[in-house]
Design a protein around this motif. Sequence first.
Motif, PDB file in Angstrom:
ATOM      1  N   TYR A  79       0.800  -1.216   0.000  1.00  0.00           N
ATOM      2  CA  TYR A  79       0.000   0.000   0.000  1.00  0.00           C
ATOM      3  C   TYR A  79       0.835   1.269   0.000  1.00  0.00           C
ATOM      4  N   ILE A 114      -7.666   0.486   3.920  1.00  0.00           N
ATOM      5  CA  ILE A 114      -6.376   1.003   3.451  1.00  0.00           C
ATOM      6  C   ILE A 114      -6.603   1.867   2.214  1.00  0.00           C
ATOM      7  N   ILE A 152      -6.078   3.309  -1.240  1.00  0.00           N
ATOM      8  CA  ILE A 152      -5.441   2.761  -2.449  1.00  0.00           C
ATOM      9  C   ILE A 152      -4.872   3.918  -3.263  1.00  0.00           C
ATOM     10  N   THR A 193       0.589   1.484  -6.790  1.00  0.00           N
ATOM     11  CA  THR A 193       0.971   0.553  -5.727  1.00  0.00           C
ATOM     12  C   THR A 193       0.481  -0.847  -6.070  1.00  0.00           C
ATOM     13  N   LEU A 214      -1.186  -2.620  -4.118  1.00  0.00           N
ATOM     14  CA  LEU A 214      -2.551  -2.735  -3.616  1.00  0.00           C
ATOM     15  C   LEU A 214      -3.564  -2.374  -4.695  1.00  0.00           C
TER      16      LEU A 214
END
Length: 473
Positions: A206, A373, A375, A379, A381
């Motif tokens: 992340y 989390i 985003i 990344t 993620l």
Amino acid sequence: MKVLLISTNRNPLPMPVMPVGACLVAQAAERAGHDVQLLDLMFVRETKAAIRDALVRNPPDLIALSVRNIDNNAMTDPHFFLHELRELMGEIRSMSCAPLVLGGAALGVMPEQILRFCPALCCVTGSGETVFPLLLENISRNGPLEDVPGIAWLHQEIFRKNRPPAGAPGCHVPDYNRWLDVPAYTSQLATFPLQTKTGCQFNCVYCTYPVIEGNDCLLKDPDRVADAVFRLAAAGFRDIEFVDSIFNSPRDHAMQVCEALARVRHGARLQCLELNPLHFDHELVQAMERAGFRGMGITLESAADPVLQGLRKGFASSDVHRAAAVVRDCSIPCAWIFMLGGPGETRHTVCESIDFARSQIRPRDVAFFNIGIRIYPGTELESIARREGLLKLDRQEMLEPVFYLSPEVDMPWLKQELSRALAENMNFISMDSLGLPFLPTIYRTGKALGMRPPLWRYTRVVRRCLRLAGMDV
């Protein structure tokens, strides 16, 4: 050139953050021969009037805006700050024809998206204190933007970005009293930020640090770090926080910094909230105690192996439990930081992390929980979310906050479990707790009563007092 530098961050929660980057940039531009005024909007009530006064007092040839945050990173109560930035830029354009330049941490994360949302001449993506003077020199002689390292801009709607300049970072301490209303910050227990390095060697799915600072750690000289702490403390700035991506990686460098600090009678109260359990042992903690640390934080995100693996944290639950054993033997107060809902999270792993916090964290320490989390484009993620069908927006639409939550847990259950844990454990806090509007009043009251940073050391006391006042916080 005459330069007006505006620090645009007005979010005082959980506590006001001193704009050290803006101060360093202002000082560097002044050293380069420019006439610089810095306007910090943190405590300004009427921003339009304050900007008008600054423009009239010394009409600038260029206006630079420092942008710290895109949003508040809170899935349960998101706030997007760039609408306010765009409105602010519109007000500035109505009062001045000077070109606008953007910079700050937010521009290192999503420069293209921000430039399209908030059009400007260009933005600084590299180290501001190095890049901004180069940009001013270039603009003063009408040079092409292509010649300036560490900036990005839009040319006929095409995004262009120059590589940042090479070079090891220094450890400069700006003259805070000259640029800022320091008492306004210290009245709310703000700390003075300092870095011992830039970059991060880890690859959490992340994280934006590799995008902002790179994967290679550029280490600052330990003696210069210690000297910076000494000079800050001598000037009366005794509460200093190291804001590295991870303080104890590389471990040898952290040890050298601690040893250099121990040799200096600095008198400061040090803290760091970014320790990794992988490089955390009794020897390091003892060195931190000798160096003058009064608070530390261990960033776990989870105590369960499936989530740690899904986040690519680089350590296992066995390292988490070993770190807890080390903390129990030391005198430094510790904050443990969790982020629930990442890849691999299930109901079982959520309970495993909460159970760890209940059983392994000392009652006088604090456990901080966040849900979901943020985003960011580029990344891993983002790739995970798209692969799992949780994200379908294109990257330009990801400027407004979008979050990841494991499909194996649902938000109502997760909030219920966390609420139950907070109700039963007075040393637990959540992201919602850090967004309470009366926090500045608590900080000022705490300081008057003799409390000193880090304030989370008093979590149990503060929560009990608020309960007695009828607030279930």
